[in-house]
Design a protein around this motif. Structure first.
Motif, PDB file in Angstrom:
ATOM      1  N   GLU A 187      51.701  36.871  38.499  1.00 16.65           N
ATOM      2  CA  GLU A 187      50.630  37.010  39.638  1.00 16.65           C
ATOM      3  C   GLU A 187      49.107  37.215  39.013  1.00 16.65           C
ATOM      4  N   TRP A 188      48.141  36.621  39.543  1.00 22.61           N
ATOM      5  CA  TRP A 188      46.767  36.569  39.031  1.00 22.61           C
ATOM      6  C   TRP A 188      45.696  36.030  40.094  1.00 22.61           C
ATOM      7  N   ASP A 189      44.788  36.931  39.992  1.00 22.16           N
ATOM      8  CA  ASP A 189      43.754  36.635  41.106  1.00 22.16           C
ATOM      9  C   ASP A 189      42.574  35.926  40.416  1.00 22.16           C
ATOM     10  N   LEU A 190      42.360  35.616  39.077  1.00 22.81           N
ATOM     11  CA  LEU A 190      41.292  35.000  38.422  1.00 22.81           C
ATOM     12  C   LEU A 190      40.090  36.112  38.304  1.00 22.81           C
ATOM     13  N   ILE A 191      39.813  36.818  39.008  1.00 23.13           N
ATOM     14  CA  ILE A 191      38.680  37.833  39.302  1.00 23.13           C
ATOM     15  C   ILE A 191      38.734  39.021  38.186  1.00 23.13           C
ATOM     16  N   SER A 192      40.242  39.353  38.156  1.00 20.96           N
ATOM     17  CA  SER A 192      40.364  40.616  37.347  1.00 20.96           C
ATOM     18  C   SER A 192      40.318  40.107  35.859  1.00 20.96           C
ATOM     19  N   GLY A 193      40.500  38.944  35.475  1.00 24.40           N
ATOM     20  CA  GLY A 193      40.438  38.524  34.288  1.00 24.40           C
ATOM     21  C   GLY A 193      41.871  38.254  33.506  1.00 24.40           C
ATOM     22  N   LEU A 194      41.784  37.708  32.338  1.00 24.51           N
ATOM     23  CA  LEU A 194      43.223  37.307  31.856  1.00 24.51           C
ATOM     24  C   LEU A 194      44.177  38.636  31.227  1.00 24.51           C
ATOM     25  N   ASP A 195      43.711  39.586  31.287  1.00 28.35           N
ATOM     26  CA  ASP A 195      44.178  40.835  30.806  1.00 28.35           C
ATOM     27  C   ASP A 195      45.233  41.332  31.947  1.00 28.35           C
ATOM     28  N   HIS A 196      45.163  40.969  33.154  1.00 26.53           N
ATOM     29  CA  HIS A 196      45.620  41.331  34.367  1.00 26.53           C
ATOM     30  C   HIS A 196      46.702  40.451  34.676  1.00 26.53           C
ATOM     31  N   ILE A 197      47.009  39.711  34.051  1.00 29.36           N
ATOM     32  CA  ILE A 197      47.970  38.607  34.446  1.00 29.36           C
ATOM     33  C   ILE A 197      49.364  39.205  34.321  1.00 29.36           C
ATOM     34  N   GLN A 198      50.036  39.644  35.475  1.00 25.59           N
ATOM     35  CA  GLN A 198      51.345  40.110  35.490  1.00 25.59           C
ATOM     36  C   GLN A 198      52.700  39.157  35.661  1.00 25.59           C
TER      37      GLN A 198
END
Length: 293
Positions: free
Chosen positions: A39-50
């Protein structure tokens, strides 16, 4: 020594293409496969890929818009592919018998295919205009008081796109079929005539079997293209009205670049790949039953 130098030189020439393949093709494919389980929204950056496992694939089968897009895509493919092949074959047979203006007419049919789809879509949007479009004006002249709203109607929007795409794809299939007809030996037709076969029987027993490899090639490529349709939907309808023209590629675009659901969009993209792969594999395995070599 010279052979090693030549080998090194060859690899150096291949290096730019290889880097382009890895950066612009291989890496995005592998990255999208990883995102399909995340789950990733691009805006939050690669560190926030869950990592979410199979949740994206499970959720999509409960997603009404995904199911609607899949249904529209299947209907589009079932209609556009066989109609385009049938019409192009009929026109190819007619042009193949003509002596005058054959090359000119072939060029006219091919022009829509090589014209940018944006220009074609804009022209057809004007043709489909509910009040000022030439199509509805002609229908009203013929006595039809309430002609279809075409792109503005939930019932006619998808058929409108189908009609346009049949017209666009006709020229390419026509050229391929005419090339195939040139390769059919005339002796087969002469033998069929000696056996008393008429034109229709010659078409069924000679033309169709001899064109089966051509038909198989066009069928496979048309199926793939039908599941990749995007530009006409994006330009003419934006998936509407009421999601009546939403297809899988357009839905992937909306998920990824409108709602920034890159994980979910990647999962839908891989499902689309699986659908195309399975359909192609089935047809490839069944080709021996109806393709004549």
């Amino acid at each position: 020594m010279n052979s090693k130098r030549e080998l090194t030189t060859g690899y150096l020439f291949l290096l730019p293409s290889l880097l382009g393949y890895v950066v612009f093709l291989l890496f995005p494919i592998l990255f999208s496969l990883w995102l399909a389980f995340s789950e990733w929204d691009l805006i939050s950056g690669l560190d926030h890929i869950q990592f979410v496992g199979l949740r994206n694939f499970i959720d999509m089968w409960q997603d009404e818009l995904f199911l609607k897009s899949l249904k529209n895509n299947v209907i589009y493919s079932i209609v556009v592919v066989p109609v385009t092949l049938a019409v192009s074959l009929c026109v190819a047979l007619i042009l193949n018998q003509m002596v005058y203006a054959r090359n000119f007419l072939r060029l006219l049919y091919f022009l829509p295919y090589i014209t940018t789809i944006v220009a074609v879509a804009i022209v057809w949007m004007q043709l489909y205009h509910p009040t000022q479009g030439p199509i509805n004006q002609l229908l009203m002249t013929l006595g039809i008081d309430n002609p279809p709203k075409w792109l503005g109607s939930t019932e006619w929007a998808l058929p409108s796109l189908m009609i346009m795409m049949v017209w666009v794809g006709l020229g390419y299939d026509l050229i391929i079929y005419m090339a195939g007809l040139q390769g059919v030996p005339k002796e087969l037709y002469e033998a069929a005539q000696m056996d008393g076969a008429g034109r229709f029987r010659q078409f069924l027993n000679v033309t169709i079997p001899m064109l089966s490899p051509t038909t198989f090639f066009l069928f496979i490529t048309r199926i793939i293209h039908s599941f990749e349709v995007f530009a006409p939907v994006n330009i003419m309808t934006n998936g509407g009205p009421g999601d009546s023209t939403s297809v899988l590629v357009y839905y992937i675009y909306e998920l990824s670049f409108k709602f920034y659901k890159f994980g979910y969009g990647s999962a839908v993209a891989w499902v689309l790949f699986a659908i195309i792969f399975v359909i192609t594999l089935i047809q490839w395995n069944r080709q021996k039953k109806w393709v004549t070599y």
